[in-house]
Scaffold this motif. Structure first.
Motif, PDB file in Angstrom:
ATOM      1  N   ARG A 273       0.827  -1.211   0.000  1.00 37.74           N
ATOM      2  CA  ARG A 273       0.000   0.000   0.000  1.00 37.74           C
ATOM      3  C   ARG A 273       0.857   1.255   0.000  1.00 37.74           C
ATOM      4  NH1 ARG A 273      -0.274   3.307   3.596  1.00 37.74           N
ATOM      5  NH2 ARG A 273       0.700   1.910   5.103  1.00 37.74           N
ATOM      6  N   GLU A 274       1.898   1.260   0.800  1.00 36.40           N
ATOM      7  CA  GLU A 274       2.742   2.450   0.893  1.00 36.40           C
ATOM      8  C   GLU A 274       3.526   2.669  -0.406  1.00 36.40           C
ATOM      9  OE1 GLU A 274       3.947   5.886   2.333  1.00 36.40           O
ATOM     10  OE2 GLU A 274       2.574   4.540   3.398  1.00 36.40           O
ATOM     11  N   LEU A 275       3.971   1.590  -1.033  1.00 36.58           N
ATOM     12  CA  LEU A 275       4.749   1.709  -2.266  1.00 36.58           C
ATOM     13  C   LEU A 275       3.885   2.149  -3.445  1.00 36.58           C
ATOM     14  CD1 LEU A 275       7.029  -1.460  -2.005  1.00 36.58           C
ATOM     15  CD2 LEU A 275       7.719   0.922  -1.693  1.00 36.58           C
ATOM     16  N   TYR A 276       2.689   1.592  -3.568  1.00 30.04           N
ATOM     17  CA  TYR A 276       1.849   1.868  -4.731  1.00 30.04           C
ATOM     18  C   TYR A 276       0.938   3.068  -4.537  1.00 30.04           C
ATOM     19  CZ  TYR A 276       3.021  -2.246  -7.528  1.00 30.04           C
ATOM     20  OH  TYR A 276       3.673  -3.167  -8.311  1.00 30.04           O
ATOM     21  N   TYR A 277       0.424   3.242  -3.319  1.00 29.42           N
ATOM     22  CA  TYR A 277      -0.578   4.287  -3.092  1.00 29.42           C
ATOM     23  C   TYR A 277      -0.036   5.489  -2.331  1.00 29.42           C
ATOM     24  CZ  TYR A 277      -4.056   0.854  -4.582  1.00 29.42           C
ATOM     25  OH  TYR A 277      -4.777  -0.049  -5.297  1.00 29.42           O
ATOM     26  N   GLU A 278       1.131   5.328  -1.693  1.00 28.99           N
ATOM     27  CA  GLU A 278       1.733   6.405  -0.913  1.00 28.99           C
ATOM     28  C   GLU A 278       0.734   6.966   0.103  1.00 28.99           C
ATOM     29  OE1 GLU A 278       3.273   9.254  -3.644  1.00 28.99           O
ATOM     30  OE2 GLU A 278       4.837   7.931  -4.398  1.00 28.99           O
ATOM     31  N   GLY A 279       0.092   6.080   0.804  1.00 29.68           N
ATOM     32  CA  GLY A 279      -0.907   6.465   1.798  1.00 29.68           C
ATOM     33  C   GLY A 279      -2.079   5.509   1.738  1.00 29.68           C
ATOM     34  N   GLY A 280      -3.204   5.934   2.294  1.00 33.11           N
ATOM     35  CA  GLY A 280      -4.387   5.094   2.274  1.00 33.11           C
ATOM     36  C   GLY A 280      -4.395   4.091   3.424  1.00 33.11           C
ATOM     37  N   VAL A 281      -5.300   3.117   3.319  1.00 29.74           N
ATOM     38  CA  VAL A 281      -5.483   2.100   4.352  1.00 29.74           C
ATOM     39  C   VAL A 281      -5.595   0.746   3.662  1.00 29.74           C
ATOM     40  CG1 VAL A 281      -6.863   1.359   6.334  1.00 29.74           C
ATOM     41  CG2 VAL A 281      -6.755   3.781   5.745  1.00 29.74           C
ATOM     42  N   SER A 282      -5.012  -0.278   4.271  1.00 28.04           N
ATOM     43  CA  SER A 282      -5.122  -1.656   3.760  1.00 28.04           C
ATOM     44  C   SER A 282      -5.512  -2.581   4.891  1.00 28.04           C
ATOM     45  CB  SER A 282      -3.805  -2.116   3.129  1.00 28.04           C
ATOM     46  OG  SER A 282      -2.791  -2.205   4.112  1.00 28.04           O
ATOM     47  N   SER A 283      -6.228  -3.643   4.551  1.00 24.06           N
ATOM     48  CA  SER A 283      -6.601  -4.672   5.519  1.00 24.06           C
ATOM     49  C   SER A 283      -6.721  -6.002   4.787  1.00 24.06           C
ATOM     50  CB  SER A 283      -7.940  -4.351   6.207  1.00 24.06           C
ATOM     51  OG  SER A 283      -7.838  -3.183   6.990  1.00 24.06           O
ATOM     52  N   VAL A 284      -6.306  -7.073   5.456  1.00 30.69           N
ATOM     53  CA  VAL A 284      -6.407  -8.421   4.909  1.00 30.69           C
ATOM     54  C   VAL A 284      -7.084  -9.306   5.944  1.00 30.69           C
ATOM     55  CG1 VAL A 284      -5.164 -10.375   3.926  1.00 30.69           C
ATOM     56  CG2 VAL A 284      -4.275  -8.057   3.608  1.00 30.69           C
ATOM     57  N   TYR A 285      -8.067 -10.081   5.485  1.00 33.08           N
ATOM     58  CA  TYR A 285      -8.781 -10.995   6.381  1.00 33.08           C
ATOM     59  C   TYR A 285      -8.800 -12.391   5.770  1.00 33.08           C
ATOM     60  CZ  TYR A 285     -10.408  -6.541   8.230  1.00 33.08           C
ATOM     61  OH  TYR A 285     -10.454  -5.269   8.735  1.00 33.08           O
ATOM     62  N   PHE A 286      -8.468 -13.393   6.575  1.00 29.11           N
ATOM     63  CA  PHE A 286      -8.486 -14.787   6.158  1.00 29.11           C
ATOM     64  C   PHE A 286      -9.542 -15.541   6.958  1.00 29.11           C
ATOM     65  CE2 PHE A 286      -3.750 -15.135   4.690  1.00 29.11           C
ATOM     66  CZ  PHE A 286      -4.037 -14.275   3.639  1.00 29.11           C
TER      67      PHE A 286
END
Length: 272
Positions: A114-127
């Motif tokens: 997220r930081e490399l591609y979007y330079e900010g924002g929010v990410s979440s992963v759920y399994f």
């Protein structure tokens, strides 16, 4: 004539409304047909909402895949907010220890992505667990210049299944992008461009360790986002630009006509 199925009618209506306001439209439909609540929430992709984890202070994204009733599970603390009563429902909503360890590593990996591609924002992963493997969802959200004359919101939702096949794993990935752009300019007026796109892929890849599983999922999501971004830019935005260019002129028509006449005069003088 057989009456139309209410669920199909609700989905058909949502497809015709502005994707920017999907959450509002969805809540209105749920209030009209409460018996369709679970089916609609699990079937309709809506712009992602953000909440802050009470234990870690980090932001995370809300979706139907980390929801248990009115509570949502944080990927950072693995706790529900607000807390849910113990029981079969809450136990089923939390992954097993092995899958949870993979979930933690996936959140760390996609936080870097997220930081490399979007330079900010929010990410979440759920399994979560499956009988023959596991499944999950990768969520990414970026809001550009909120509250200004030009705003943009990108929401990407990548739902996958990882089914064990001996030394190989079959991945079924469904990716949805919800994009909203708006401008408010005194010179150009108002523009509101919103839409969504969904693509699917099925592929078998070697996966002999948990680390390789995370790498495979990351590669699939990265490739899918790249394809969808290029498609949005080249096809959808390109077509919108052509239509606006044909229908609207930024400069005055008299200036354009004068420029065309000057060009004709220059070409005519060169041919003499």
């Amino acid at each position: 004539m057989a009456s139309a199925d209410p669920f199909d009618s609700a989905l058909d209506l949502l497809r015709r409304l502005n994707p920017k306001h999907t959450t509002t439209h969805l809540n209105s439909l749920i209030s009209l047909a409460p018996d369709l609540t679970e089916d609609l929430l699990s079937s309709v992709d809506q712009p992602l909402a953000v909440r802050r984890c009470r234990q870690t202070g980090r932001e995370y994204l809300l979706c139907d895949y980390n929801r248990d009733g009115d509570s949502y599970r944080s990927p950072w603390s693995n706790e529900f907010d607000p807390p849910v009563d113990g029981g079969a429902s809450s136990a089923a909503a939390v992954p097993s220890d092995k899958v949870r360890r993979m979930e933690v590593r996936a959140n760390e990996a996609f936080d870097v992505y997220r930081e490399l591609y979007y330079e900010g924002g929010v990410s979440s992963v759920y399994f979560w667990n499956l009988d023959d493997g596991f499944a999950g969802v990768v969520l990414l959200k970026k809001v550009a210049t909120p509250g200004s004359s030009s705003e943009g919101t990108w929401d990407s939702i990548h739902v996958f299944e990882a089914i064990d096949r001996a030394r190989f794993t079959q991945y079924n990935l469904t990716s949805t992008v919800i994009l909203s752009l708006s401008t408010n300019s005194n010179n150009l007026g108002d523009m509101d461009l919103s839409g969504n796109m969904t693509r699917q892929i099925e592929i078998e890849l070697a996966a002999e360790s948990d680390e390789q599983q995370i790498a495979n999922i990351g590669k699939l999501v990265e490739d899918m986002e790249l394809k969808m971004r290029n498609l949005l830019q080249e096809v959808y935005f390109g077509k919108a630009k052509d239509v606006v260019g044909d229908l609207r002129s930024v400069g005055s028509l008299s200036e354009s006509a004068r420029d065309r006449q000057a060009q004709k005069d220059i070409i005519g003088s060169m041919g003499r």
